[in-house]
Design an enzyme around this catalytic site. Sequence first.
Site, PDB file in Angstrom:
ATOM      1  N   CYS A   1       0.847  -1.206   0.000  1.00 42.96           N
ATOM      2  CA  CYS A   1       0.000   0.000   0.000  1.00 42.96           C
ATOM      3  C   CYS A   1       0.878   1.251   0.000  1.00 42.96           C
ATOM      4  O   CYS A   1       0.587   2.229  -0.695  1.00 42.96           O
ATOM      5  CB  CYS A   1      -0.938   0.015   1.199  1.00 42.96           C
ATOM      6  SG  CYS A   1      -2.385  -1.051   1.022  1.00 42.96           S
TER       7      CYS A   1
ATOM      8  N   HIS B   1      -6.376  -2.716  -0.822  1.00 41.48           N
ATOM      9  CA  HIS B   1      -5.736  -3.709   0.038  1.00 41.48           C
ATOM     10  C   HIS B   1      -6.582  -4.980   0.134  1.00 41.48           C
ATOM     11  O   HIS B   1      -7.659  -4.978   0.727  1.00 41.48           O
ATOM     12  CB  HIS B   1      -5.476  -3.142   1.438  1.00 41.48           C
ATOM     13  CG  HIS B   1      -4.721  -4.105   2.298  1.00 41.48           C
ATOM     14  ND1 HIS B   1      -3.356  -4.253   2.206  1.00 41.48           N
ATOM     15  CD2 HIS B   1      -5.143  -5.009   3.211  1.00 41.48           C
ATOM     16  CE1 HIS B   1      -2.974  -5.209   3.045  1.00 41.48           C
ATOM     17  NE2 HIS B   1      -4.043  -5.678   3.668  1.00 41.48           N
TER      18      HIS B   1
ATOM     19  N   GLY C   1       4.916 -19.435   0.971  1.00 42.73           N
ATOM     20  CA  GLY C   1       5.977 -18.442   0.799  1.00 42.73           C
ATOM     21  C   GLY C   1       5.498 -17.008   0.712  1.00 42.73           C
ATOM     22  O   GLY C   1       6.267 -16.119   0.354  1.00 42.73           O
TER      23      GLY C   1
ATOM     24  N   HIS D   1      -0.594 -10.223  -4.514  1.00 41.07           N
ATOM     25  CA  HIS D   1       0.305  -9.865  -5.620  1.00 41.07           C
ATOM     26  C   HIS D   1       0.571 -11.078  -6.483  1.00 41.07           C
ATOM     27  O   HIS D   1       0.566 -12.218  -6.003  1.00 41.07           O
ATOM     28  CB  HIS D   1       1.617  -9.270  -5.098  1.00 41.07           C
ATOM     29  CG  HIS D   1       2.321 -10.116  -4.083  1.00 41.07           C
ATOM     30  ND1 HIS D   1       1.955 -10.143  -2.767  1.00 41.07           N
ATOM     31  CD2 HIS D   1       3.367 -10.970  -4.202  1.00 41.07           C
ATOM     32  CE1 HIS D   1       2.745 -10.969  -2.107  1.00 41.07           C
ATOM     33  NE2 HIS D   1       3.602 -11.494  -2.960  1.00 41.07           N
TER      34      HIS D   1
END
Length: 116
Positions: A8, A47, A92, A99
């Site tokens: 962000c 977000h 991970g 993303h």
Amino acid sequence: MDKDCLFCKIIAGEIPSAKVYEDDAVFAFKDISPIAPVHYLFVPKTHICCAKKITAENSQYVAKIFEAIAKVSEQENIDSYRVINNCGEDAGQSVMHLHFHLVAGKKMGWGEQSLG
Ligand code: 5GP
Ligand code: ZN
């Protein structure tokens, strides 16, 4: 915007990044620790913590991200690439803002060993 979220802050320009693409819904920038000659991160400009939180209300961001990936890869003549989303700690995920990694520029393996 989540005030404690690294991505962000990158989207807001509070933390510098090497931007490769931006539109009304998507921001993309170079990964700081690339694992391949091309390694970009595509993130929604809202977000969402992770893939688990994709819903009918926000899934348009995912569609927009894949549209952006198609545009950037065409502009940069990236013919072959891999898109990766890590969801959760064991997979991970280290930054809790959804993303997608765009990885290209090298021959990639597949199967158990490529999972490390
Ligand atoms: P994950 O491990 O959550 O799937 O991916 C997070 C990615 O963010 C990692 O590949 C890591 O190198 C990248 N990263 C972490 N901090 C920064 C930063 O401050 N700037 C940029 N450009 N990438 C970052
Ligand atoms: Zn965030």
